[in-house]
Each structure stands twice: as C-alpha cells, then as structure tokens.
Design a protein around this motif. Structure first.
Motif, PDB file in Angstrom:
ATOM      1  N   PRO A 327       0.988  -1.219   0.058  1.00 54.67           N
ATOM      2  CA  PRO A 327      -0.444  -0.102   0.649  1.00 54.67           C
ATOM      3  C   PRO A 327       1.019   1.108  -0.078  1.00 54.67           C
ATOM      4  N   GLN A 328       2.771   1.325   0.752  1.00 60.29           N
ATOM      5  CA  GLN A 328       2.817   2.670   0.182  1.00 60.29           C
ATOM      6  C   GLN A 328       3.404   2.871  -1.110  1.00 60.29           C
ATOM      7  N   VAL A 329       3.380   2.324  -1.989  1.00 57.73           N
ATOM      8  CA  VAL A 329       3.472   2.364  -3.282  1.00 57.73           C
ATOM      9  C   VAL A 329       2.703   1.816  -4.019  1.00 57.73           C
ATOM     10  N   ALA A 330       1.254   2.251  -3.499  1.00 60.49           N
ATOM     11  CA  ALA A 330       0.020   1.946  -4.044  1.00 60.49           C
ATOM     12  C   ALA A 330      -0.301   2.841  -6.077  1.00 60.49           C
ATOM     13  N   GLY A 331      -0.293   1.771  -6.517  1.00 62.54           N
ATOM     14  CA  GLY A 331      -0.646   2.068  -8.465  1.00 62.54           C
ATOM     15  C   GLY A 331       0.859   1.862  -8.994  1.00 62.54           C
ATOM     16  N   ALA A 332       1.930   1.152  -8.479  1.00 67.67           N
ATOM     17  CA  ALA A 332       2.989   1.223  -9.035  1.00 67.67           C
ATOM     18  C   ALA A 332       2.854  -0.499 -10.040  1.00 67.67           C
ATOM     19  N   PRO A 333       3.155   0.325 -11.328  1.00 69.09           N
ATOM     20  CA  PRO A 333       3.093  -0.340 -12.177  1.00 69.09           C
ATOM     21  C   PRO A 333       3.811  -1.864 -12.271  1.00 69.09           C
ATOM     22  N   ILE A 334       2.748  -2.705 -11.816  1.00 62.62           N
ATOM     23  CA  ILE A 334       3.098  -3.893 -12.548  1.00 62.62           C
ATOM     24  C   ILE A 334       2.917  -4.801 -13.823  1.00 62.62           C
ATOM     25  N   VAL A 335       4.143  -6.096 -14.779  1.00 61.96           N
ATOM     26  CA  VAL A 335       4.196  -5.671 -15.391  1.00 61.96           C
ATOM     27  C   VAL A 335       4.841  -7.601 -15.682  1.00 61.96           C
ATOM     28  N   ALA A 336       3.802  -8.841 -16.713  1.00 64.15           N
ATOM     29  CA  ALA A 336       3.637 -10.026 -16.291  1.00 64.15           C
ATOM     30  C   ALA A 336       4.532 -10.000 -17.726  1.00 64.15           C
ATOM     31  N   VAL A 337       6.172 -10.688 -17.450  1.00 58.72           N
ATOM     32  CA  VAL A 337       7.199 -10.617 -18.180  1.00 58.72           C
ATOM     33  C   VAL A 337       7.899 -12.339 -17.630  1.00 58.72           C
ATOM     34  N   SER A 338       8.350 -12.606 -19.496  1.00 63.26           N
ATOM     35  CA  SER A 338       9.477 -13.763 -19.223  1.00 63.26           C
ATOM     36  C   SER A 338      10.971 -13.290 -20.123  1.00 63.26           C
TER      37      SER A 338
END
Length: 456
Positions: A327-338
């Motif tokens: 919650p301290q960095v709410a909205g941080a981009p999250i990307v699924a990668v290989s």
C-alpha cells in the motif's frame, strides 16, 4: 569510443583493486578469496591528465566447455577483443606461476599492446617477484601497489605513450534541458536470488553479456550496461540477489548485497523482479519497502510468466495483490514478463519510462492549492487533546521523488493516518501511482510569539 584497456591475469592478483584505484571509486568487489569477479565491468579511468575506459575481467582460468568457468573465460576473451591495449597483472609477492606463463602466451596472441604490471611490489619479496617477471617476455615490468597507490607515476609514463592526453575545457559547460532529457535513465534490477535478472538484461542486449546459471548467486558485482530502446537511452544495473539478512553468512555475499543496495541508491527507477511461482514473499515486500524508503520510482516485474498456466483474470489479480501487499507504493506498475522468452519486454520498458516521468513530476501551485482546500474540507484534521489542528498551506519543494512541505500549527500532533490520507488523495488527484510521495511537516512561525504580554 574512448581508448580502452582491459585488465587481465590469473585470479587474485589484484585486478579489481587496480580497477577501483583507476576509476576512483570502490565499484568492483574485492576479497582475499580468488574468483570474486565473474562478469566484466567497465569504468571511466583517470590517471592524471589521461582519461580512458578500463575493463575489469575475471581471472583467466580453464574449465570444461559449457561450464560456468568456461563462460566466465568467454567474458574475459570478449573484453580482450574490445580493448585497444592490455594490462597483464601478476602477483609480485608470489612470483611467477605456471598459470602466469600460460596466460602470458594468451596475451601475446591477442596482438595488442601489453603492459606488464607487477602488483603488490611493496617490500623486498615484491622486488624479487618483479624481477622474475622478465622471463615472460612482455617487456619491463612496471612495479605497482594498487592497494597503496605506489607506482602510479611509472604507470602514467607507460600509458601516456598509448593514450593521448585529455584537453581540459576552459569554460564550464552548463547542461541544457535537451541534454538532461537525452541522458540515460538509471535503472537497477533487484530481487531475490535466481529471479532471472541477468537473463532479462541479456535479452534486452541481444547477447550473453551477463553470466546466467540455474545456480542462485551467480551474479556478485553490480554490473552496469548501456542500452538504447526505441530511441531512449538506459543505463541498467544488474545486481546480486537479495536474501534475508539472517541467511547471509559469507563475507563475499555481504559485499555483494552492499553493492546491490548502493545500486538502488544511485538508480532513478528500480525494477523489482519476482518469480511468478513464488511472488510477494516476505523478502520481496522488504525489498519494495527499501526502494520506497530510498525514494526511488518502483516497477514490479513478475518474471517466468511463461511457466504459468493461462487463466482468465490473472493480470488483474496481480494488480490486486500488489496494491494489497504494497500500500505504501499503491499503483506501482506491475508487468508480467519472461526474460528467457522475451515476453512483456515492451510493456516493461514503457512502464520504466512512465514511472521515471511520474518520479520527476511537479504539480502546478494553483492545482495543488485547490486540491489542498478540498482535501481538508472533505476530511478535516482531527482534534488532539481538545485542540483543533490548523493546516495552513502546502507547497512542493522538489521532484525526484515529489516532495512537499505542509505548514501547520502543531507538527508533532498530526497523526500518521491523516498524512496517509493526504498522500493517497494526492496520488489519485495528480496521478502519482507507485512513486514515493514525501510530506514534511513544518510549524508556521507565530509573528506574535516574541512579544510579551502587557502587565495589567
């Protein structure tokens, strides 16, 4: 590209110590245990008025084809191919060894200028070892002590015959806005051991620049590489895996972890890599908290996504998990990668650029004032000990990350929960997802505090 010199020699002769001496910083890990350096590392060296690129390499060693030792050797051979000249380093205290003789032949076959450096030459034993090195047939040895800085004058004389002196500019050059925009974005890739950090960077580079292995802990130094992706420059730091402090026992791993933490502090955007099959573990959360405390923009990359069974709603589930656990960095981009297959790389690089822009964002003063009045009207600060808290105004002091000063009546009485409300409201209003937001409290000076009460 500037004149390039590669430092070569068998393990534990002091190559990394010399590298650190020439670049003026402790960039390369140094330890008494042989074989600390594995990947090649580049730096900008300065020797009086001479400037050149220096490459630290792993100790020359032999191993079966396909083994980690053989791949380390390939990294050294690549450095030699890129170099204009070589520093061949021996340990003068030990004297010549069969490995020194074998690798001296290897250096001669490179068909490049070779300077023979007899390191650790301080004292009588060092003098004798330096004399032995004449037998290598590489010319007069230059006696140095990389640790104590001895022999740098003699080294300068030899290098000056190869490298042209750098002309100092008379006037200081002030960086323009265009130059700042063209500067590479500094990105640190961090995570637990064996999360796939080096594999991802190798895919970005299109070559096996960094050593990878199924064995955890392959990367030791924080290695910086320059890449250009769709016209934008990036300086990316590969780092050692970060484990819980209680599990770190070896001195070398402690040095590697310290090097990784230093890379985080000097980065602008930090990519936290997680294993898709073991994501949001306790150590992942600790690393994310460290990134937030250091004030760096955060991007979360969930690696090895190709191993996951496809199910509807998986990406939305990642978003929910990230906001729940961080919650301290709410909205941080999250990307699924290989990193191995190259999936999601475009989305990851785009997320890095967007996070960098948010991290540099400045909020217009008028918009900030309108938001501040509305936030207080919708949720006034609580009364403490029966006394109302007065919030006067807020102003942005800097970006990188966005930082604000809130002027108020009693700074020590404002609860943290209310500050979290202001931060979350600010994130939503001004679109500051993921980046740390700093609010510093400052009490407004009372203009009447210095006046005494008049006697009745």
């Amino acid at each position: 590209m500037s004149f390039t010199i590669a430092i070569i020699g068998r393990p534990n002769v002091g190559k990394s110590t010399l590298f650190n001496r020439l670049v003026g910083q402790k960039l390369a890990l140094v330890d008494d245990m042989p074989g600390v350096t594995r990947d090649r590392r580049e730096g900008e060296a300065k020797l009086h008025d001479l400037s050149f690129t220096i490459i630290d390499t792993a100790g020359l060693d032999e191993g079966p084809k396909g083994s980690l030792t053989a791949r380390i050797q390939e990294q050294t051979e690549t450095a030699i191919a890129l170099a204009d000249a070589l520093f061949f380093v021996i340990d003068a205290r030990i004297g010549l060894t069969p490995a020194d003789r074998a690798f001296a032949d290897f250096a001669r076959r490179a068909d490049k200028p070779v300077l023979l450096l007899a390191n650790k030459s301080e004292g009588k034993h060092g003098e004798l070892g330096a004399m032995e090195s004449y037998a290598l047939g590489l010319g007069d040895p230059i006696q140095i002590s990389a640790e104590h800085g001895e022999g740098m004058g003699e080294l300068y004389d030899a290098v000056s015959k190869l490298v042209p002196p750098t002309e100092d500019e008379d006037e200081e050059h002030e960086e323009t806005d265009e130059e700042r925009a063209a500067r590479p974005i500094r990105v640190a890739i961090v995570g637990r051991p064996n999360a796939g950090k080096s594999t991802l960077i190798n895919h970005l580079l299109g070559e096996e620049r960094l050593l990878t292995s199924p064995e955890a802990g392959t990367t030791r130094d924080s290695i910086a590489v320059e890449i250009e992706y769709k016209g934008r420059g990036f300086r990316i730091f590969d780092t050692a895996g970060l484990r819980r402090r209680s599990r770190i026992e070896e001195k070398l791993e402690k040095l590697s972890v310290a090097d990784a933490l230093r890379a985080v502090r000097f980065a602008e955007v930090v990519v936290l890599m997680m294993d898709a099959q073991n994501r949001f573990e306790e150590q992942d959360l600790r690393i994310a908290d460290l990134i937030e405390r250091e004030g760096r923009a955060l991007v979360i990359a969930v690696n090895k996504w190709d191993l996951m069974e496809a199910q509807p709603g998986q990406i939305a589930g990642l978003r929910r998990d990230a906001d729940h656990w961080l919650p301290q960095v709410a909205g941080a981009p999250i990307v699924a990668v290989s990193g191995l297959m190259g999936e999601g790389i475009d989305r990851l690089m785009q997320a890095i650029v967007q996070s960098y822009a948010v991290w540099n964002r400045r909020v217009p003063t008028a918009a900030l004032n309108r938001w501040f009045e509305g936030a207080i009207a919708n949720n006034p600060p609580p009364a403490v000990s029966g006394r109302r808290l007065k919030l006067n105004y807020i102003t942005q002091t800097k970006a990188r990350p966005p930082s604000f000063v809130l002027f108020c009546s009693r700074a020590d009485a404002i609860p943290q929960s209310y500050l979290r409300y202001l931060v979350n409201s600010m994130r939503e209003t001004f679109e500051l997802p993921g980046t740390p937001v700093r609010i510093t409290l400052r009490e407004k000076a009372n203009p009447f505090a210095h006046k005494r009460k008049r006697p009745n």
